[in-house]
Design an enzyme around this catalytic site. Structure first.
Site, PDB file in Angstrom:
ATOM      1  N   ARG A 102       0.877  -1.183   0.000  1.00  0.00           N
ATOM      2  CA  ARG A 102       0.000   0.000   0.000  1.00  0.00           C
ATOM      3  C   ARG A 102       0.905   1.221   0.000  1.00  0.00           C
ATOM      4  O   ARG A 102       1.716   1.403   0.902  1.00  0.00           O
ATOM      5  CB  ARG A 102      -0.892   0.011   1.241  1.00  0.00           C
ATOM      6  CG  ARG A 102      -1.544   1.369   1.474  1.00  0.00           C
ATOM      7  CD  ARG A 102      -2.633   1.344   2.501  1.00  0.00           C
ATOM      8  NE  ARG A 102      -3.821   0.680   1.980  1.00  0.00           N
ATOM      9  CZ  ARG A 102      -5.032   0.771   2.529  1.00  0.00           C
ATOM     10  NH1 ARG A 102      -5.218   1.484   3.624  1.00  0.00           N
ATOM     11  NH2 ARG A 102      -6.060   0.149   1.991  1.00  0.00           N
ATOM     12  N   HIS A 129      -7.499   0.717  -6.265  1.00  0.00           N
ATOM     13  CA  HIS A 129      -7.673  -0.142  -5.084  1.00  0.00           C
ATOM     14  C   HIS A 129      -8.327  -1.456  -5.547  1.00  0.00           C
ATOM     15  O   HIS A 129      -9.483  -1.734  -5.227  1.00  0.00           O
ATOM     16  CB  HIS A 129      -8.546   0.590  -4.064  1.00  0.00           C
ATOM     17  CG  HIS A 129      -8.457   0.034  -2.673  1.00  0.00           C
ATOM     18  ND1 HIS A 129      -7.650  -1.031  -2.335  1.00  0.00           N
ATOM     19  CD2 HIS A 129      -9.086   0.412  -1.522  1.00  0.00           C
ATOM     20  CE1 HIS A 129      -7.793  -1.288  -1.046  1.00  0.00           C
ATOM     21  NE2 HIS A 129      -8.652  -0.430  -0.522  1.00  0.00           N
ATOM     22  N   GLN A 132     -10.092  -3.975  -3.060  1.00  0.00           N
ATOM     23  CA  GLN A 132     -11.386  -3.510  -2.567  1.00  0.00           C
ATOM     24  C   GLN A 132     -12.475  -3.788  -3.593  1.00  0.00           C
ATOM     25  O   GLN A 132     -13.569  -4.247  -3.252  1.00  0.00           O
ATOM     26  CB  GLN A 132     -11.324  -2.003  -2.271  1.00  0.00           C
ATOM     27  CG  GLN A 132     -12.625  -1.423  -1.763  1.00  0.00           C
ATOM     28  CD  GLN A 132     -12.989  -1.931  -0.380  1.00  0.00           C
ATOM     29  OE1 GLN A 132     -12.204  -1.835   0.541  1.00  0.00           O
ATOM     30  NE2 GLN A 132     -14.193  -2.470  -0.225  1.00  0.00           N
ATOM     31  N   ASP A 220     -17.258   7.290  -1.562  1.00  0.00           N
ATOM     32  CA  ASP A 220     -15.993   7.205  -0.823  1.00  0.00           C
ATOM     33  C   ASP A 220     -15.700   8.593  -0.266  1.00  0.00           C
ATOM     34  O   ASP A 220     -16.354   9.577  -0.650  1.00  0.00           O
ATOM     35  CB  ASP A 220     -14.878   6.726  -1.776  1.00  0.00           C
ATOM     36  CG  ASP A 220     -13.565   6.429  -1.055  1.00  0.00           C
ATOM     37  OD1 ASP A 220     -13.577   6.264   0.183  1.00  0.00           O
ATOM     38  OD2 ASP A 220     -12.517   6.378  -1.734  1.00  0.00           O
ATOM     39  N   CYS A 260     -16.336   1.652   0.903  1.00  0.00           N
ATOM     40  CA  CYS A 260     -15.131   0.859   1.210  1.00  0.00           C
ATOM     41  C   CYS A 260     -14.669   1.045   2.645  1.00  0.00           C
ATOM     42  O   CYS A 260     -13.956   0.188   3.167  1.00  0.00           O
ATOM     43  CB  CYS A 260     -14.019   1.198   0.227  1.00  0.00           C
ATOM     44  SG  CYS A 260     -13.412   2.893   0.360  1.00  0.00           S
ATOM     45  N   ARG A 288     -13.451  -8.522   2.011  1.00  0.00           N
ATOM     46  CA  ARG A 288     -12.026  -8.267   1.739  1.00  0.00           C
ATOM     47  C   ARG A 288     -11.223  -9.525   2.066  1.00  0.00           C
ATOM     48  O   ARG A 288     -10.319  -9.910   1.342  1.00  0.00           O
ATOM     49  CB  ARG A 288     -11.519  -7.098   2.601  1.00  0.00           C
ATOM     50  CG  ARG A 288     -12.123  -5.743   2.275  1.00  0.00           C
ATOM     51  CD  ARG A 288     -11.683  -5.235   0.917  1.00  0.00           C
ATOM     52  NE  ARG A 288     -10.237  -5.163   0.793  1.00  0.00           N
ATOM     53  CZ  ARG A 288      -9.480  -4.149   1.240  1.00  0.00           C
ATOM     54  NH1 ARG A 288     -10.042  -3.110   1.810  1.00  0.00           N
ATOM     55  NH2 ARG A 288      -8.167  -4.162   1.068  1.00  0.00           N
TER      56      ARG A 288
HETATM   57  N1  NVA Z   1      -9.995   6.812  -1.236  1.00  0.00           N
HETATM   58  C1  NVA Z   1      -9.612   6.359   0.083  1.00  0.00           C
HETATM   59  C2  NVA Z   1      -9.838   4.885   0.220  1.00  0.00           C
HETATM   60  C3  NVA Z   1      -9.505   4.313   1.568  1.00  0.00           C
HETATM   61  C4  NVA Z   1      -9.664   2.839   1.638  1.00  0.00           C
HETATM   62  C5  NVA Z   1      -8.155   6.700   0.334  1.00  0.00           C
HETATM   63  O1  NVA Z   1      -7.344   6.524  -0.567  1.00  0.00           O
HETATM   64  O2  NVA Z   1      -7.850   7.166   1.431  1.00  0.00           O
HETATM   65  N1   CP Z   2     -11.133  -0.048   2.671  1.00  0.00           N
HETATM   66  C1   CP Z   2      -9.860  -0.137   3.063  1.00  0.00           C
HETATM   67  O1   CP Z   2      -8.928  -0.385   2.291  1.00  0.00           O
HETATM   68  O2   CP Z   2      -9.688   0.041   4.406  1.00  0.00           O
HETATM   69  P1   CP Z   2      -8.322   0.276   5.166  1.00  0.00           P
HETATM   70  O3   CP Z   2      -7.774   1.605   4.745  1.00  0.00           O
HETATM   71  O4   CP Z   2      -8.687   0.238   6.620  1.00  0.00           O
HETATM   72  O5   CP Z   2      -7.353  -0.830   4.816  1.00  0.00           O
END
Ligand code: NVA
Ligand code: CP
Length: 302
Positions: A102, A129, A132, A220, A260, A288
């Site tokens: 990540r 993502h 997800q 989101d 998500c 997930r």
């Molecule tokens: N769009 C959000 C998704 C988190 C799972 C982010 O990137 O923070």
């Molecule tokens: N939805 C998701 O990826 O959650 P986290 O940021 O908690 O991993």
């Protein structure tokens, strides 16, 4: 399929195979049927951003498959002090059987996959993502019975989630409608892909147009990880791009709502809508685990 880097790389058949395996693994887990398909395998999990679901579901998932997960925070890795991703890739390939990462730049994930010699799984970048969205498709199919011909509406920021949902949903045969402010559209690469689907894809600034007759509505956060400094500006830009009871009235009566998570109640979704659809949203979070186990088995099993 060697890696999971972005939905654009996957064929429809590869997506459906993962969803089918995820359903099977979910069934087996619920019925106490052991599936140690990755016994003795190790997964390194590199995190350059915070996480609840991704970290816990990957770590639990690899354990349930008989393997071992190493949580690697970039605060502790040399990568956080500037060691090149190319060198990190070559070193980790000598120890591990797979890497989940990540991070911010999609290019970093692509480089890791190109230079390393083990499967790489994208656990979220600024661009996409995919883990997800595999869980999302699994959840919609679970609740609706099939995916083909359903209408997905996405309301809000054209961010990593929007990019992956557009591609994933179109590939499996869903219609896609995105409502976002003109300055916050999905990535041009994604829009170019979507335009090839003709009237199965709609991009609008009007939430009600997007939500009309939808079978599932996604949203989101307005400010993603790394955009905290823009939060106030974004609050203004996205005012009105909220999933609320009035918007849901434009959708089909049995329309699902997906998020998500984490969610900001009162911003992209009201507390009322969130709680009314909490069952679907937490199924999505649970999935997930199952979807990622299917990805790991697909990529890492001998
Ligand atoms: N769009 C959000 C998704 C988190 C799972 C982010 O990137 O923070
Ligand atoms: N939805 C998701 O990826 O959650 P986290 O940021 O908690 O991993």
């Amino acid at each position: 399929m060697k890696h999971l880097l972005k939905m654009l790389d996957l064929s429809k058949d590869e997506i459906i195979d993962i969803l089918n395996l995820a359903d099977q693994l979910k069934y087996e887990l619920a019925h106490g049927i052991e599936h140690k398909l990755l016994a003795g395998k190790t997964l390194g999990m590199i995190f350059q951003k915070a996480s609840t679901r991704t970290r816990v579901s990957f770590e639990t998932g690899i354990y349930q498959l008989g393997g071992y997960g190493l949580f690697l925070s970039s605060n502790d890795l040399q990568i956080g002090r500037g060691e090149p991703v190319e060198d990190t890739a070559r070193v980790l390939s000598r120890y591990l059987d797979g890497i989940m990462i990540r991070t911010f730049a999609q290019e970093e994930v692509e480089t890791l996959a190109r230079v390393g010699s083990i499967p790489v799984i994208n656990g979220l970048t600024d661009f996409c993502h995919p883990c997800q969205v595999l869980a999302d498709l699994m959840t919609v199919r679970e609740h609706k019975g099939s995916l083909e011909g359903l209408k997905m509406a996405y309301i809000g920021d054209g961010n990593n989630m929007a990019n992956s949902l557009v591609v994933g949903c179109l590939k499996v045969g869903m219609d896609v409608s995105i409502a976002c402010p003109a300055a916050y559209r999905p990535d041009p690469q994604v829009l170019e892909f979507a335009q090839g689907f003709g009237d199965r894809f709609t991009l609008t600034e009007d939430c009600r147009t997007a939500a009309k007759d939808a079978d599932v509505i996604f949203t989101d956060v307005w400010a993603s990880m790394g955009q905290e400094g823009e939060a106030e500006k974004r609050r203004q830009a996205f005012a009105g791009y909220q999933v609320n009871a009035e918007l849901l009235a434009a959708a089909k009566p049995d329309c699902m709502v997906q998020h998500c998570l984490p969610a900001h109640r009162g911003e992209e979704i009201t507390a009322e809508v969130f709680e009314a659809h909490a069952n679907e949203i937490f199924d999505e979070a649970e999935n997930r685990l199952h979807a990622q186990k299917a990805v790991m088995v697909t990529l890492m099993k001998d």
